[in-house]
Scaffold this motif. Structure first.
Motif, PDB file in Angstrom:
ATOM      1  N   ALA A 108      20.910  60.351 -57.295  1.00 15.16           N
ATOM      2  CA  ALA A 108      20.673  58.937 -56.986  1.00 15.16           C
ATOM      3  C   ALA A 108      21.939  58.278 -56.436  1.00 15.16           C
ATOM      4  N   VAL A 109      23.081  58.605 -57.028  1.00 14.57           N
ATOM      5  CA  VAL A 109      24.345  58.043 -56.553  1.00 14.57           C
ATOM      6  C   VAL A 109      24.649  58.555 -55.149  1.00 14.57           C
ATOM      7  N   LEU A 110      24.465  59.843 -54.934  1.00 10.58           N
ATOM      8  CA  LEU A 110      24.730  60.412 -53.604  1.00 10.58           C
ATOM      9  C   LEU A 110      23.815  59.809 -52.549  1.00 10.58           C
ATOM     10  N   LYS A 111      22.577  59.517 -52.915  1.00  5.03           N
ATOM     11  CA  LYS A 111      21.660  58.868 -51.978  1.00  5.03           C
ATOM     12  C   LYS A 111      22.201  57.497 -51.570  1.00  5.03           C
ATOM     13  N   THR A 112      22.704  56.741 -52.534  1.00  5.00           N
ATOM     14  CA  THR A 112      23.292  55.429 -52.234  1.00  5.00           C
ATOM     15  C   THR A 112      24.514  55.572 -51.340  1.00  5.00           C
ATOM     16  N   LEU A 113      25.369  56.544 -51.642  1.00  6.03           N
ATOM     17  CA  LEU A 113      26.568  56.761 -50.826  1.00  6.03           C
ATOM     18  C   LEU A 113      26.183  57.132 -49.393  1.00  6.03           C
ATOM     19  N   CYS A 114      25.213  58.002 -49.248  1.00  2.00           N
ATOM     20  CA  CYS A 114      24.760  58.401 -47.904  1.00  2.00           C
ATOM     21  C   CYS A 114      24.173  57.221 -47.143  1.00  2.00           C
ATOM     22  N   GLU A 115      23.430  56.368 -47.843  1.00  2.00           N
ATOM     23  CA  GLU A 115      22.872  55.183 -47.185  1.00  2.00           C
ATOM     24  C   GLU A 115      23.982  54.273 -46.675  1.00  2.00           C
ATOM     25  N   LYS A 116      25.018  54.083 -47.480  1.00  3.58           N
ATOM     26  CA  LYS A 116      26.128  53.225 -47.057  1.00  3.58           C
ATOM     27  C   LYS A 116      26.847  53.829 -45.851  1.00  3.58           C
ATOM     28  N   LEU A 117      27.075  55.125 -45.910  1.00  2.00           N
ATOM     29  CA  LEU A 117      27.798  55.795 -44.830  1.00  2.00           C
ATOM     30  C   LEU A 117      26.993  55.850 -43.544  1.00  2.00           C
ATOM     31  N   SER A 118      25.677  55.845 -43.651  1.00  2.00           N
ATOM     32  CA  SER A 118      24.848  55.962 -42.457  1.00  2.00           C
ATOM     33  C   SER A 118      24.541  54.611 -41.801  1.00  2.00           C
ATOM     34  N   GLN A 119      24.998  53.522 -42.400  1.00  2.00           N
ATOM     35  CA  GLN A 119      24.774  52.208 -41.806  1.00  2.00           C
ATOM     36  C   GLN A 119      25.683  52.016 -40.597  1.00  2.00           C
ATOM     37  N   ARG A 120      25.068  51.655 -39.512  1.00  2.00           N
ATOM     38  CA  ARG A 120      25.829  51.387 -38.287  1.00  2.00           C
ATOM     39  C   ARG A 120      26.498  50.026 -38.424  1.00  2.00           C
ATOM     40  N   ARG A 121      27.790  49.984 -38.186  1.00  2.00           N
ATOM     41  CA  ARG A 121      28.525  48.729 -38.317  1.00  2.00           C
ATOM     42  C   ARG A 121      29.014  48.264 -36.954  1.00  2.00           C
ATOM     43  N   ASN A 122      29.022  46.967 -36.763  1.00  2.00           N
ATOM     44  CA  ASN A 122      29.491  46.357 -35.528  1.00  2.00           C
ATOM     45  C   ASN A 122      30.922  45.881 -35.753  1.00  2.00           C
ATOM     46  N   LEU A 123      31.887  46.620 -35.225  1.00  2.00           N
ATOM     47  CA  LEU A 123      33.295  46.315 -35.455  1.00  2.00           C
ATOM     48  C   LEU A 123      33.757  45.046 -34.747  1.00  2.00           C
TER      49      LEU A 123
END
Length: 143
Positions: free
Chosen positions: A98-113
């Motif tokens: 469950a924690v790894l799923k949350t981490l992957c979701e955060k890392l996969s979010q596209r950010r606008n720098l």
């Protein structure tokens, strides 16, 4: 002498920006990294925020967003007094999947720098009274 509120990207940063743009054009979130610190107990958020405020007061580039001039020159631009806020989230499970799923979701979010800082902090509260501190950054700023 006052510090400038912007800094041009050097040649290496421009290379990292090119890689980031290529990754995003291919549908990926960009050249992002998520560093994790797993803690055995709750982190004192007020002390962490104070430390981040002191760090960004001394090094405001850490709060910078990308800008591009009319000539096409890329720069980091920051606003004096800008903060790196810590985003808090409470997870329903401390189980590793469950924690790894949350981490992957955060890392996969596209950010606008251009709209948000290339450096962000997240504090994940787990139900077992432990925390995970995340430093989410883009390689265009930190490398």
């Amino acid at each position: 002498m006052s510090e400038p509120s912007s800094r041009r990207l050097n040649a290496f940063d421009q290379c990292m920006l090119s890689i980031n743009q290529t990754l995003q054009q291919d549908g990926n979130p960009g050249f992002e990294t998520l560093t994790q610190l797993w803690l055995d107990s709750r982190l004192d958020l007020s002390r962490l925020q104070l430390a981040l405020d002191q760090l960004t007061a001394r090094h405001p580039v850490l709060t910078a967003r990308l800008t591009r001039s009319w000539t096409g020159t890329w720069s980091w631009q920051w606003t004096p007094g800008a903060r790196l806020a810590v985003n808090e989230e409470t997870l329903d499970s401390a189980e590793e999947p469950a924690v790894l799923k949350t981490l992957c979701e955060k890392l996969s979010q596209r950010r606008n720098l251009r709209a948000e800082a290339a450096l962000a902090f997240h504090l994940l509260h787990l139900p077992d009274e432990s925390d995970i501190l995340l430093m989410h950054f883009n390689h265009v700023l930190l490398d």
